[in-house]
Motif scaffolding. Structure first.
Motif, PDB file in Angstrom:
ATOM      1  N   LYS A  88       0.830  -1.205   0.000  1.00 19.88           N
ATOM      2  CA  LYS A  88       0.000   0.000   0.000  1.00 19.88           C
ATOM      3  C   LYS A  88       0.866   1.256   0.000  1.00 19.88           C
ATOM      4  N   ALA A  89       1.945   1.237   0.772  1.00 20.11           N
ATOM      5  CA  ALA A  89       2.851   2.383   0.801  1.00 20.11           C
ATOM      6  C   ALA A  89       3.499   2.600  -0.559  1.00 20.11           C
ATOM      7  N   GLU A  90       3.924   1.523  -1.187  1.00 23.50           N
ATOM      8  CA  GLU A  90       4.535   1.625  -2.517  1.00 23.50           C
ATOM      9  C   GLU A  90       3.532   2.123  -3.545  1.00 23.50           C
ATOM     10  N   ALA A  91       2.294   1.654  -3.461  1.00 23.47           N
ATOM     11  CA  ALA A  91       1.257   2.092  -4.408  1.00 23.47           C
ATOM     12  C   ALA A  91       0.999   3.582  -4.254  1.00 23.47           C
ATOM     13  N   PHE A  92       0.986   4.061  -3.009  1.00 21.50           N
ATOM     14  CA  PHE A  92       0.807   5.496  -2.782  1.00 21.50           C
ATOM     15  C   PHE A  92       1.959   6.284  -3.393  1.00 21.50           C
ATOM     16  N   THR A  93       3.153   5.799  -3.249  1.00 27.85           N
ATOM     17  CA  THR A  93       4.335   6.461  -3.811  1.00 27.85           C
ATOM     18  C   THR A  93       4.206   6.627  -5.319  1.00 27.85           C
ATOM     19  N   GLN A  94       3.672   5.624  -5.968  1.00 30.34           N
ATOM     20  CA  GLN A  94       3.573   5.646  -7.420  1.00 30.34           C
ATOM     21  C   GLN A  94       2.540   6.643  -7.926  1.00 30.34           C
ATOM     22  N   THR A  95       1.637   7.101  -7.050  1.00 32.04           N
ATOM     23  CA  THR A  95       0.629   8.080  -7.471  1.00 32.04           C
ATOM     24  C   THR A  95       1.114   9.515  -7.341  1.00 32.04           C
ATOM     25  N   LEU A  96       2.273   9.709  -6.732  1.00 33.75           N
ATOM     26  CA  LEU A  96       2.728  11.063  -6.423  1.00 33.75           C
ATOM     27  C   LEU A  96       3.489  11.688  -7.570  1.00 33.75           C
ATOM     28  N   ASP A  97       3.288  12.994  -7.722  1.00 35.70           N
ATOM     29  CA  ASP A  97       4.110  13.767  -8.667  1.00 35.70           C
ATOM     30  C   ASP A  97       4.644  14.988  -7.919  1.00 35.70           C
ATOM     31  N   GLY A  98       3.828  16.015  -7.804  1.00 37.13           N
ATOM     32  CA  GLY A  98       4.267  17.188  -7.050  1.00 37.13           C
ATOM     33  C   GLY A  98       4.238  16.915  -5.553  1.00 37.13           C
ATOM     34  N   GLU A  99       5.075  17.591  -4.831  1.00 37.63           N
ATOM     35  CA  GLU A  99       5.186  17.479  -3.379  1.00 37.63           C
ATOM     36  C   GLU A  99       5.459  16.047  -2.923  1.00 37.63           C
ATOM     37  N   ARG A 100       6.127  15.296  -3.754  1.00 34.42           N
ATOM     38  CA  ARG A 100       6.408  13.900  -3.422  1.00 34.42           C
ATOM     39  C   ARG A 100       7.092  13.769  -2.056  1.00 34.42           C
ATOM     40  N   ASN A 101       8.206  14.469  -1.889  1.00 35.56           N
ATOM     41  CA  ASN A 101       8.953  14.326  -0.642  1.00 35.56           C
ATOM     42  C   ASN A 101       8.177  14.828   0.562  1.00 35.56           C
ATOM     43  N   ALA A 102       7.439  15.923   0.367  1.00 38.55           N
ATOM     44  CA  ALA A 102       6.673  16.491   1.481  1.00 38.55           C
ATOM     45  C   ALA A 102       5.578  15.531   1.937  1.00 38.55           C
ATOM     46  N   ARG A 103       4.893  14.919   0.979  1.00 37.65           N
ATOM     47  CA  ARG A 103       3.786  14.024   1.341  1.00 37.65           C
ATOM     48  C   ARG A 103       4.298  12.710   1.936  1.00 37.65           C
ATOM     49  N   LEU A 104       5.402  12.210   1.418  1.00 42.70           N
ATOM     50  CA  LEU A 104       5.969  10.992   1.985  1.00 42.70           C
ATOM     51  C   LEU A 104       6.502  11.240   3.394  1.00 42.70           C
ATOM     52  N   THR A 105       7.036  12.433   3.605  1.00 44.20           N
ATOM     53  CA  THR A 105       7.508  12.782   4.944  1.00 44.20           C
ATOM     54  C   THR A 105       6.331  12.889   5.903  1.00 44.20           C
ATOM     55  N   ARG A 106       5.227  13.447   5.426  1.00 39.81           N
ATOM     56  CA  ARG A 106       4.023  13.496   6.258  1.00 39.81           C
ATOM     57  C   ARG A 106       3.525  12.087   6.580  1.00 39.81           C
ATOM     58  N   LEU A 107       3.582  11.216   5.593  1.00 39.60           N
ATOM     59  CA  LEU A 107       3.142   9.846   5.812  1.00 39.60           C
ATOM     60  C   LEU A 107       3.975   9.183   6.919  1.00 39.60           C
ATOM     61  N   PHE A 108       5.273   9.344   6.831  1.00 40.48           N
ATOM     62  CA  PHE A 108       6.118   8.759   7.877  1.00 40.48           C
ATOM     63  C   PHE A 108       5.851   9.416   9.222  1.00 40.48           C
ATOM     64  N   ALA A 109       5.715  10.745   9.244  1.00 36.83           N
ATOM     65  CA  ALA A 109       5.494  11.454  10.510  1.00 36.83           C
ATOM     66  C   ALA A 109       4.213  10.969  11.181  1.00 36.83           C
ATOM     67  N   GLY A 110       3.175  10.803  10.392  1.00 36.28           N
ATOM     68  CA  GLY A 110       1.909  10.311  10.941  1.00 36.28           C
ATOM     69  C   GLY A 110       2.047   8.889  11.455  1.00 36.28           C
ATOM     70  N   LEU A 111       2.770   8.078  10.720  1.00 35.08           N
ATOM     71  CA  LEU A 111       2.981   6.695  11.135  1.00 35.08           C
ATOM     72  C   LEU A 111       3.790   6.641  12.440  1.00 35.08           C
ATOM     73  N   LEU A 112       4.806   7.475  12.537  1.00 36.50           N
ATOM     74  CA  LEU A 112       5.623   7.524  13.744  1.00 36.50           C
ATOM     75  C   LEU A 112       4.785   7.908  14.956  1.00 36.50           C
ATOM     76  N   GLN A 113       3.991   8.950  14.829  1.00 37.24           N
ATOM     77  CA  GLN A 113       3.162   9.389  15.942  1.00 37.24           C
ATOM     78  C   GLN A 113       2.157   8.320  16.344  1.00 37.24           C
ATOM     79  N   THR A 114       1.541   7.696  15.353  1.00 37.20           N
ATOM     80  CA  THR A 114       0.511   6.701  15.626  1.00 37.20           C
ATOM     81  C   THR A 114       1.098   5.459  16.291  1.00 37.20           C
ATOM     82  N   VAL A 115       2.217   4.977  15.766  1.00 37.18           N
ATOM     83  CA  VAL A 115       2.856   3.796  16.340  1.00 37.18           C
ATOM     84  C   VAL A 115       3.370   4.095  17.744  1.00 37.18           C
TER      85      VAL A 115
END
Length: 206
Positions: free
Chosen positions: A89-116
């Protein structure tokens, strides 16, 4: 009289505690008596330990504003979702990104870190409550042994009653101890899950 396993007095009760209590964690803080697990108690997983991407300070306060990221964080963090599926699922999300790729992936990790970290913290607090209950039960077993020692031999009915209570408490204690290994494994599993998902997410950075 029924043949129960008795713990004769203080010496026997202390011996029971030493026999049944979990071993102290190697290198753990000896003052932290409520933490029974082998692994050292680390209250929170640091981003620096698992994340090789951009700084996450801003992302920690922004990830919930991205509805797709917020939804995906909930899916990836769920332990009911197999890790391999979460990585896909994470890889599939990555493949949909164009603009703000790094920003959105960083948000994804940040949210995952907080939740875990939040879930892991709740589990660790539960383990400590479990340990305190076990200690209280061991103390009750010890107290029952002392009471048995103080009863005269002719107090057969009372001795029988206390012997049954002690045997039942010992059984409960031992059954709970058997669950401790499973409980201590849960924070480890979450750490490993976070590490592998962080690596998957970081692999999509530009």
């Amino acid at each position: 009289m029924t043949d129960f396993r008795l713990v004769p007095g203080l010496a026997g009760a202390v011996a029971l505690w030493l026999l049944l209590a979990p071993a102290a964690a190697p290198g753990a803080d000896p003052q932290d008596a409520d933490w029974p697990c082998i692994q050292r108690k680390v209250p929170e997983i640091s981003a620096a330990v698992v994340w090789a991407g951009p700084p996450i300070d801003q992302a920690l306060s922004e990830w919930r504003e991205d509805e797709e990221v917020e939804r995906l964080v909930g899916e990836l963090a769920a332990r009911s979702l197999p890790l391999e599926t979460a990585q896909e699922k994470a890889e599939a999300f990555t493949q949909t990104l164009d603009g703000e790729r790094n920003a959105r992936l960083t948000r994804l990790f940040a949210g995952l870190l907080q939740t875990v970290n939040r879930e892991r913290g709740a589990i660790m607090a539960g383990i400590e409550r479990y340990t305190r209950r076990q200690r209280e039960l061991a103390e009750r077993i010890e107290a029952t042994g002392s009471r048995l020692d103080g009863l005269p031999a002719e107090a057969g009915a009372r001795r029988e009653e206390l012997a049954q209570q002690q045997a039942w408490d010992i059984r409960i204690y031992q059954e709970r101890e058997q669950s401790l290994k499973y409980l201590c494994q849960q924070p480890i599993d979450l750490e490993q899950r976070l590490f592998l998902l962080a690596r998957t997410i970081a692999g999509g950075l530009a």
